[in-house]
Design a protein around this motif. Sequence first.
Motif, PDB file in Angstrom:
ATOM      1  N   LEU A 260     -30.930-165.397 -42.493  1.00  0.00           N
ATOM      2  CA  LEU A 260     -29.839-165.091 -43.411  1.00  0.00           C
ATOM      3  C   LEU A 260     -30.263-165.550 -44.795  1.00  0.00           C
ATOM      4  CD1 LEU A 260     -26.744-164.166 -43.033  1.00  0.00           C
ATOM      5  CD2 LEU A 260     -26.233-166.594 -43.312  1.00  0.00           C
ATOM      6  N   SER A 261     -30.061-164.712 -45.810  1.00  0.00           N
ATOM      7  CA  SER A 261     -30.467-165.066 -47.173  1.00  0.00           C
ATOM      8  C   SER A 261     -29.247-165.175 -48.058  1.00  0.00           C
ATOM      9  CB  SER A 261     -31.421-164.009 -47.744  1.00  0.00           C
ATOM     10  OG  SER A 261     -32.606-163.928 -46.985  1.00  0.00           O
ATOM     11  N   ARG A 268     -33.231-168.981 -47.607  1.00  0.00           N
ATOM     12  CA  ARG A 268     -33.246-168.340 -46.295  1.00  0.00           C
ATOM     13  C   ARG A 268     -32.980-169.371 -45.198  1.00  0.00           C
ATOM     14  NH1 ARG A 268     -36.072-163.707 -45.074  1.00  0.00           N
ATOM     15  NH2 ARG A 268     -37.405-164.770 -43.551  1.00  0.00           N
ATOM     16  N   PHE A 269     -32.199-168.945 -44.185  1.00  0.00           N
ATOM     17  CA  PHE A 269     -31.813-169.847 -43.109  1.00  0.00           C
ATOM     18  C   PHE A 269     -32.043-169.154 -41.759  1.00  0.00           C
ATOM     19  CE2 PHE A 269     -29.176-170.625 -46.824  1.00  0.00           C
ATOM     20  CZ  PHE A 269     -29.462-171.967 -47.075  1.00  0.00           C
ATOM     21  N   ALA A 274     -30.187-173.143 -35.401  1.00  0.00           N
ATOM     22  CA  ALA A 274     -29.233-174.094 -35.992  1.00  0.00           C
ATOM     23  C   ALA A 274     -29.116-173.987 -37.503  1.00  0.00           C
ATOM     24  CB  ALA A 274     -29.585-175.532 -35.590  1.00  0.00           C
ATOM     25  N   GLY A 275     -29.550-172.862 -38.086  1.00  0.00           N
ATOM     26  CA  GLY A 275     -29.365-172.661 -39.516  1.00  0.00           C
ATOM     27  C   GLY A 275     -30.324-173.431 -40.394  1.00  0.00           C
ATOM     28  N   ARG A 276     -31.477-173.803 -39.868  1.00  0.00           N
ATOM     29  CA  ARG A 276     -32.405-174.591 -40.674  1.00  0.00           C
ATOM     30  C   ARG A 276     -33.036-173.707 -41.756  1.00  0.00           C
ATOM     31  NH1 ARG A 276     -37.067-175.389 -36.038  1.00  0.00           N
ATOM     32  NH2 ARG A 276     -37.806-173.229 -35.970  1.00  0.00           N
ATOM     33  N   GLY A 277     -33.323-174.327 -42.898  1.00  0.00           N
ATOM     34  CA  GLY A 277     -33.939-173.616 -44.005  1.00  0.00           C
ATOM     35  C   GLY A 277     -34.933-174.505 -44.710  1.00  0.00           C
ATOM     36  N   GLU A 283     -24.371-175.603 -41.849  1.00  0.00           N
ATOM     37  CA  GLU A 283     -23.547-176.499 -41.046  1.00  0.00           C
ATOM     38  C   GLU A 283     -23.080-175.746 -39.797  1.00  0.00           C
ATOM     39  OE1 GLU A 283     -19.305-178.742 -41.551  1.00  0.00           O
ATOM     40  OE2 GLU A 283     -20.621-178.676 -43.291  1.00  0.00           O
ATOM     41  N   PRO A 284     -23.708-175.982 -38.646  1.00  0.00           N
ATOM     42  CA  PRO A 284     -23.344-175.244 -37.433  1.00  0.00           C
ATOM     43  C   PRO A 284     -22.046-175.751 -36.836  1.00  0.00           C
ATOM     44  CG  PRO A 284     -25.020-176.864 -36.924  1.00  0.00           C
ATOM     45  CD  PRO A 284     -24.790-176.953 -38.410  1.00  0.00           C
ATOM     46  N   LEU A 285     -21.350-174.868 -36.123  1.00  0.00           N
ATOM     47  CA  LEU A 285     -20.098-175.218 -35.473  1.00  0.00           C
ATOM     48  C   LEU A 285     -20.210-174.946 -33.979  1.00  0.00           C
ATOM     49  CD1 LEU A 285     -17.654-173.607 -38.046  1.00  0.00           C
ATOM     50  CD2 LEU A 285     -18.291-176.008 -37.863  1.00  0.00           C
ATOM     51  N   PRO A 286     -19.569-175.786 -33.148  1.00  0.00           N
ATOM     52  CA  PRO A 286     -19.595-175.545 -31.705  1.00  0.00           C
ATOM     53  C   PRO A 286     -18.953-174.204 -31.373  1.00  0.00           C
ATOM     54  CG  PRO A 286     -18.791-177.757 -32.203  1.00  0.00           C
ATOM     55  CD  PRO A 286     -18.843-177.025 -33.502  1.00  0.00           C
ATOM     56  N   LEU A 287     -19.579-173.444 -30.478  1.00  0.00           N
ATOM     57  CA  LEU A 287     -19.076-172.123 -30.111  1.00  0.00           C
ATOM     58  C   LEU A 287     -19.368-171.867 -28.641  1.00  0.00           C
ATOM     59  CD1 LEU A 287     -19.247-168.836 -32.096  1.00  0.00           C
ATOM     60  CD2 LEU A 287     -20.172-168.874 -29.779  1.00  0.00           C
ATOM     61  N   LEU A 288     -18.371-171.307 -27.947  1.00  0.00           N
ATOM     62  CA  LEU A 288     -18.522-170.947 -26.544  1.00  0.00           C
ATOM     63  C   LEU A 288     -18.063-169.508 -26.347  1.00  0.00           C
ATOM     64  CD1 LEU A 288     -17.169-174.119 -24.681  1.00  0.00           C
ATOM     65  CD2 LEU A 288     -19.485-173.210 -24.499  1.00  0.00           C
ATOM     66  N   GLU A 289     -18.905-168.717 -25.718  1.00  0.00           N
ATOM     67  CA  GLU A 289     -18.527-167.364 -25.299  1.00  0.00           C
ATOM     68  C   GLU A 289     -18.413-167.376 -23.787  1.00  0.00           C
ATOM     69  OE1 GLU A 289     -19.949-163.677 -27.549  1.00  0.00           O
ATOM     70  OE2 GLU A 289     -21.671-165.026 -27.695  1.00  0.00           O
ATOM     71  N   GLU A 290     -17.217-167.071 -23.283  1.00  0.00           N
ATOM     72  CA  GLU A 290     -17.027-167.085 -21.842  1.00  0.00           C
ATOM     73  C   GLU A 290     -15.957-166.084 -21.448  1.00  0.00           C
ATOM     74  OE1 GLU A 290     -16.035-171.101 -20.913  1.00  0.00           O
ATOM     75  OE2 GLU A 290     -14.230-171.113 -22.126  1.00  0.00           O
ATOM     76  N   ASP A 291     -16.268-165.277 -20.449  1.00  0.00           N
ATOM     77  CA  ASP A 291     -15.325-164.307 -19.904  1.00  0.00           C
ATOM     78  C   ASP A 291     -14.749-163.403 -20.983  1.00  0.00           C
ATOM     79  OD1 ASP A 291     -15.696-165.531 -17.404  1.00  0.00           O
ATOM     80  OD2 ASP A 291     -14.143-167.004 -17.829  1.00  0.00           O
ATOM     81  N   GLY A 292     -15.592-163.003 -21.921  1.00  0.00           N
ATOM     82  CA  GLY A 292     -15.159-162.088 -22.965  1.00  0.00           C
ATOM     83  C   GLY A 292     -14.421-162.728 -24.120  1.00  0.00           C
TER      84      GLY A 292
END
Length: 306
Positions: A260-261, A268-269, A274-277, A283-292
């Motif tokens: 991402l720029s 650039r990241f 984890a968004g390192r550049g 700043e990453p955020l906790p995210l869960l994808e489950e059962d749609g």
Amino acid sequence: MAGADPGARIGELLDRLGREAGPRARETADELVRSVVEFYGEGLARTVRLLRAAPAGTDPLSVLTADELVGDLLILHDLHPEDTPTRVGRALDKVRPYLGSHAGDVEVAGLDMDAAEGLTLRLRLRGSCDGCPSSTQTVRWTIEEAVARLAPEIAHIEVEGVAEPAPAEPPLLQIQPRPPDDTLPAAPGPPPIDASAEPPRWHTLSAPVLPAHDRTTRVADVDGNELLLVRLPGNLYAYRDRCPGCGADLRTAPIDGEFLSCAACAARFDVRHAGRGEHGHLEPLPLLEEDGAVRVALPELLGAGS
């Protein structure tokens, strides 16, 4: 107390509490009883709805255990068909795609039934959190949330992080809310996280605010916080909508492959890692994808420094 009327017994206990502890204690106890009855009532209602809607030939237990509330009730009364290690394993399987961008992988190091804190799960991370304290903490929060949803009997989780060593480098590092001073990146990044901070608040995001296609972004407003959602093939990522270098928002930032720029400063990241550049760290955020469904957490640190 076999054969006794449970309702009558509860009424007797509430009356005794009112006499011995006073009217305010009685009011609190009445509210507690109402809450417990509503909890079990909702569980029974869901059980009936789920079983009625289940296709013919479906295993009733598999239908019931797939529901979080009903599953919790089954666990509470030791009726769940899966034991604790099995459900912990399923929880970790849910977070492994997310961990791949932050910490590599996770394995169970032990389950302590006799720990002073209660049933304690010990986990070991394999990989690296890219030197970012925010990434380290989001990994911890994501694991804790996933385990809590499938194995709520776990009272305490200990996570040991392992950084892959290179020749002539310091020994393995344990995961911690803030790395030692000599491991801090030279480039600016999000502020260190206070380990004593309150747990993050988790929110469910619906389809209209999610990126619809690979290598696209969307900005979602959650409780007044603007989150940048980035979808790459196979995974969805969430970051604070702010460039750590110039402070500009990233809603118009173009994506080149997995990078991402910033439209303002061209920084650039690496979205997948984890968004390192080169000159900062998203700043990453906790995210869960489950059962749609997509669930994202808002730690108290969000908005700090804005």
